[in-house]
Structure formats: structure tokens, C-alpha cells
Design a protein around this motif. Structure first.
Motif, mmCIF file in Angstrom:
data_model
loop_
_atom_site.group_PDB
_atom_site.id
_atom_site.type_symbol
_atom_site.label_atom_id
_atom_site.label_comp_id
_atom_site.label_asym_id
_atom_site.label_seq_id
_atom_site.Cartn_x
_atom_site.Cartn_y
_atom_site.Cartn_z
ATOM 1 N N GLY A 186 43.284 40.777 41.982
ATOM 2 C CA GLY A 186 44.398 40.379 41.134
ATOM 3 C C GLY A 186 45.521 39.688 41.881
ATOM 4 N N HIS A 187 45.529 39.795 43.206
ATOM 5 C CA HIS A 187 46.558 39.113 43.989
ATOM 6 C C HIS A 187 46.228 37.630 44.108
ATOM 7 N N LEU A 188 47.251 36.827 44.211
ATOM 8 C CA LEU A 188 47.057 35.393 44.363
ATOM 9 C C LEU A 188 46.425 35.069 45.715
ATOM 10 N N ALA A 189 45.566 34.067 45.721
ATOM 11 C CA ALA A 189 44.959 33.613 46.964
ATOM 12 C C ALA A 189 46.036 33.101 47.923
ATOM 13 N N ALA A 190 47.105 32.526 47.377
ATOM 14 C CA ALA A 190 48.204 32.049 48.227
ATOM 15 C C ALA A 190 48.884 33.213 48.947
ATOM 16 N N GLU A 191 48.976 34.373 48.289
ATOM 17 C CA GLU A 191 49.536 35.570 48.944
ATOM 18 C C GLU A 191 48.634 35.994 50.100
ATOM 19 N N ALA A 192 47.327 35.973 49.855
ATOM 20 C CA ALA A 192 46.371 36.343 50.898
ATOM 21 C C ALA A 192 46.495 35.399 52.090
#
Length: 165
Positions: free
Chosen positions: A123-129
Motif C-alpha cells: 500500500g505504500h507508494l513506490a516513490a516512498e520506497a
């Protein structure tokens, strides 16, 4: 030039007055780079199921290396008997291990794995990762549920292919 600047200023003022957010823009332009950064989640790019490299705790290191090679992610997850994540082993860990006096044929994955690796929940954004990976200087991450069971994995190449980088 002045007319262009005035037009841009009016457009921005109108967008702010209407409460138009970057997320609204992403929904209108999902194929663009901003849209991808605001909409793409780790769930969309992770390798899951049969594509997820996983070995059990206690597995011989040589077998873990074969699993890494078969799945092609440059890492493998190590799980406990209850299915929770015990650690991770990456190509970088292998290179660092070669500097130590460890017999690859006799060692188990538990001796060389990184316990308590950095993970992210679905559920987290790929940009956050991407931001986490750049900050921590790592090339891949495991996606785990709230009980810390691995659901998937991805690496920097997956983020590049998805257009997040």
C-alpha cells in the motif's frame, strides 16, 4: 513572455482556489512521471508468489545462492518456521562474505543473513520506497504484511522499469 507568466499565475491561482491537489493531477495524467510517482504502489511492482525468492532458516548457503540465481532479484528472504521474515541475503552480502573466512559449502544462510532487514508494508507508494532505499543505500526491499510475513520483493531495476526513478 509577460502574458505567459500572467496566464500561468492565473492557472495556479484557479487551481489553488478549487483545491486541486497533486493527486488530482495524477488521476488526470496517470501515464506521466508525476502520475506514476503519486499512484504507483510497491504492490504494483513487487515480485510475489513463485517469483519471490525465499528459503527457510537453516538452509545451506549453497541452496540459498541457487534460489537467488533462479529468481534473479539479487536477494533472497529467509523465513522462520511460522513464515515470518528472519532476514535477508543479497548479492552485496555475498561479496562482503567473501572477505571473511566462511566455507560456502558448509555454512547455513543463518550465519550470513542480515537479521531484521528494512521492509515496507503493501500500500505504500513506490516513490516512498525509493526514498528509503536511497537514504539507507540499499538496492532491494521486502514487502511484508503486519505480521512480518513476506509478500513480495523488488529492487532498484524494478523501480527504474516502472519509471519511478
Amino acid at each position: 513572455t509577460a502574458a505567459l507568466a500572467m496566464g500561468d499565475a492565473l492557472a495556479i491561482a484557479l487551481l489553488e482556489a478549487r483545491g486541486f491537489t497533486p493527486e488530482d493531477f495524477a488521476m488526470s495524467h496517470p501515464g506521466g512521471s508525476l502520475g506514476r510517482r503519486l499512484l504507483l504502489k510497491v504492490d504494483d511492482i513487487m515480485h510475489a508468489g513463485e517469483r519471490l525468492p525465499v528459503v527457510a532458516s537453516g538452509t545451506p548457503l549453497s541452496e540459498a545462492l541457487l534460489e537467488m540465481t533462479r529468481k534473479g532479484l539479487g536477494m533472497t528472504a529467509i523465513t522462520r518456521d511460522d513464515g515470518t521474515l528472519a532476514g535477508i541475503f543479497t548479492d552485496g552480502d555475498l561479496r562482503r562474505m567473501l572477505d571473511r573466512d566462511i566455507d560456502i559449502r558448509k555454512a547455513t544462510i543463518d550465519e550470513v543473513m542480515v537479521a531484521q532487514p528494512i521492509t515496507i508494508e503493501p500500500g505504500h507508494l513506490a516513490a516512498e520506497a525509493l526514498q528509503i532505499m536511497e537514504t539507507r543505500k540499499i538496492n532491494g526491499m521486502m514487502v511484508c504484511d503486519k505480521t512480518h510475513k513476506p509478500l513480495g520483493a523488488f529492487n532498484m531495476q524494478d523501480l527504474l522499469r516502472a519509471g519511478v526513478v
